[in-house]
Design a protein around this motif. Structure first.
Motif, PDB file in Angstrom:
ATOM      1  N   ALA A  39       0.842  -1.210   0.000  1.00 53.66           N
ATOM      2  CA  ALA A  39       0.000   0.000   0.000  1.00 53.66           C
ATOM      3  C   ALA A  39       0.874   1.256   0.000  1.00 53.66           C
ATOM      4  CB  ALA A  39      -0.923  -0.004   1.213  1.00 53.66           C
ATOM      5  N   GLU A  40       1.974   1.190   0.746  1.00 55.61           N
ATOM      6  CA  GLU A  40       2.826   2.388   0.864  1.00 55.61           C
ATOM      7  C   GLU A  40       3.734   2.577  -0.347  1.00 55.61           C
ATOM      8  OE1 GLU A  40       4.786   1.550   4.554  1.00 55.61           O
ATOM      9  OE2 GLU A  40       2.849   1.690   5.600  1.00 55.61           O
ATOM     10  N   SER A  41       4.327   1.463  -0.822  1.00 60.52           N
ATOM     11  CA  SER A  41       5.378   1.623  -1.832  1.00 60.52           C
ATOM     12  C   SER A  41       4.922   1.249  -3.234  1.00 60.52           C
ATOM     13  CB  SER A  41       6.583   0.775  -1.448  1.00 60.52           C
ATOM     14  OG  SER A  41       6.206  -0.585  -1.535  1.00 60.52           O
ATOM     15  N   GLY A  42       3.780   0.570  -3.360  1.00 66.59           N
ATOM     16  CA  GLY A  42       3.272   0.236  -4.694  1.00 66.59           C
ATOM     17  C   GLY A  42       3.954  -0.966  -5.337  1.00 66.59           C
ATOM     18  N   GLY A  43       4.850  -1.633  -4.628  1.00 68.63           N
ATOM     19  CA  GLY A  43       5.460  -2.819  -5.219  1.00 68.63           C
ATOM     20  C   GLY A  43       6.525  -3.383  -4.305  1.00 68.63           C
ATOM     21  N   LEU A  44       6.875  -4.668  -4.523  1.00 67.65           N
ATOM     22  CA  LEU A  44       7.966  -5.259  -3.742  1.00 67.65           C
ATOM     23  C   LEU A  44       8.558  -6.433  -4.505  1.00 67.65           C
ATOM     24  CD1 LEU A  44       6.796  -8.118  -2.429  1.00 67.65           C
ATOM     25  CD2 LEU A  44       5.761  -6.598  -0.788  1.00 67.65           C
ATOM     26  N   ASP A  45       9.754  -6.784  -4.082  1.00 73.59           N
ATOM     27  CA  ASP A  45      10.389  -7.985  -4.609  1.00 73.59           C
ATOM     28  C   ASP A  45      10.258  -9.075  -3.536  1.00 73.59           C
ATOM     29  OD1 ASP A  45      12.382  -9.297  -6.604  1.00 73.59           O
ATOM     30  OD2 ASP A  45      13.152  -9.680  -4.584  1.00 73.59           O
TER      31      ASP A  45
END
Ligand SMILES: C[S@@+](CC[C@H](N)C(=O)[O-])C[C@H]1O[C@@H](n2cnc3c(N)ncnc32)[C@H](O)[C@@H]1O
Length: 336
Positions: A39-45
């Motif tokens: 929600a905060e960063s818009g993406g993750l690995d």
């Protein structure tokens, strides 16, 4: 009648199965911090996320596949981004957590507890700490905006507040922040929830003004000095535990003598849906009603509630019918 072949059903039913898996994946991803991060960063690995949180990489990838299978995230290899249903699943994450973490045992033992021979006396072990964790967020979605509006309209500043079935303590702590001269009491049967409440009160710097007591709110002692000065009483998401009706009338009227100085009692809870088609039930109603029916716990309708207050010595000042996820309602009561 023979079974009718329906080729479309195969895919549809597979999606139902995926959705059941995703319910657990949503609650795990929330608890592990993945939903907040997305929600905060818009993406993750996924591998970075797993390594940073000391999680198993391949199991974490499987978790995100479960979310991707129902379009809550989009996945390309180990890269994950919010999917079309992310925002709504994020908003309603606490209902999934309540279902697949706090109340999982009820659904696991469903066939056993439906049997007549097993209906008396057996208590299903739910996870109190997980339910307290989910209820913070359920409260934020389903009750808090309406609750704080009722509080804002109070025509007095309470010297003391008490929250019945206080769970993780968020309501009593927030009330003490709002009223810097007030003292507070939180009462709950679940000691694991009370441990969370004490930690929260200390973090908020109100621990010197609050007492958290382990106990059954239906058996509070009348005349106890501790309960004097409580002018505002609250009880959220546990009022149904006071039923069936004769017990509810007795307990509600008992609160008047246990808390002799009470001026207002704000009671909020989910109520039984009436006249809604099965397919149209709001998100939480189905799980909430099935779990309680299975446990043999009576869930009153709004009308059932309205029919007990006068007999129990309370007048209704205002009623907020919220009806967001499980026919929620808030009654603002005062002694008659
Ligand atoms: C669904 S949680 C709600 C927690 C909290 N009121 C909130 O708004 O987040 C219900 C809580 O009521 C507590 N509870 C249920 N019956 C109770 C009783 N008879 N006496 C004290 N606590 C009770 C449970 O242990 C649980 O923590």
């Amino acid at each position: 009648m023979g079974m009718v072949e329906n080729p479309e059903a195969t895919g549809a039913v597979a999606r139902i199965h995926h959705a059941a898996v995703a319910a657990s994946a949503i609650s795990a991803a929330w608890e592990l911090g993945a939903l907040d991060l997305l929600a905060e960063s818009g993406g993750l690995d996924v591998e970075e996320f797993a390594d940073r949180n000391a999680l198993d990489r391949s199991a974490t990838l499987s978790l995100f596949r479960a979310l991707a299978a129902v379009d809550i995230v989009e996945r390309s290899g180990t890269k994950v981004a919010p999917g079309v249903y992310f925002a709504e699943a994020y908003r309603t994450r606490s209902f999934f957590h309540w279902l697949s973490r706090g109340s999982a045992e009820v659904f696991r033992v469903l066939p056993e507890i439906l049997r007549q021979e097993n209906r008396s006396g057996a208590v299903v072990g739910r996870d109190d700490a997980a339910i307290a964790f989910a209820c913070d967020e359920i409260s934020a979605v389903s009750y808090d905006p309406w609750f704080w509006r009722v509080v804002a309209r109070l025509d007095f500043i309470p010297a003391g507040v008490a929250d019945l079935g206080c769970g993780s303590g968020q309501r009593v702590v927030e009330m003490l922040r709002r009223y810097p001269n007030a003292r507070g009491i939180g009462i709950d049967v679940a000691t694991s929830a009370l441990a969370m409440a004490r930690t929260r009160a200390a973090a908020a710097g109100v621990d010197h003004r609050v007492a958290f007591r382990a106990g059954d709110v239906t058996r509070l002692e009348t005349g106890a000095a501790t309960f004097r000065g409580v002018e505002l009483l609250t009880c959220f998401m546990m009022g149904h535990d006071l039923w069936p009706r004769p017990r509810c009338v007795e307990v509600l009227s008992g609160f008047r003598s246990v808390f002799p100085d009470v001026r207002r009692f704000i009671l909020g809870d989910a109520t039984r849906t009436v006249g809604v088609a099965d397919r149209d039930l709001p998100i939480f109603a189905l799980a909430f009603e099935l779990a309680h029916d299975a446990m043999g716990a009576f869930i009153p309708t709004i009308e059932d509630w309205q029919a007990v207050f006068a007999e129990a010595g309370w007048s209704v000042r205002t009623t907020q019918e919220i009806r967001i996820a499980a026919n929620e309602v808030i009654f603002e009561l005062e002694p008659r």
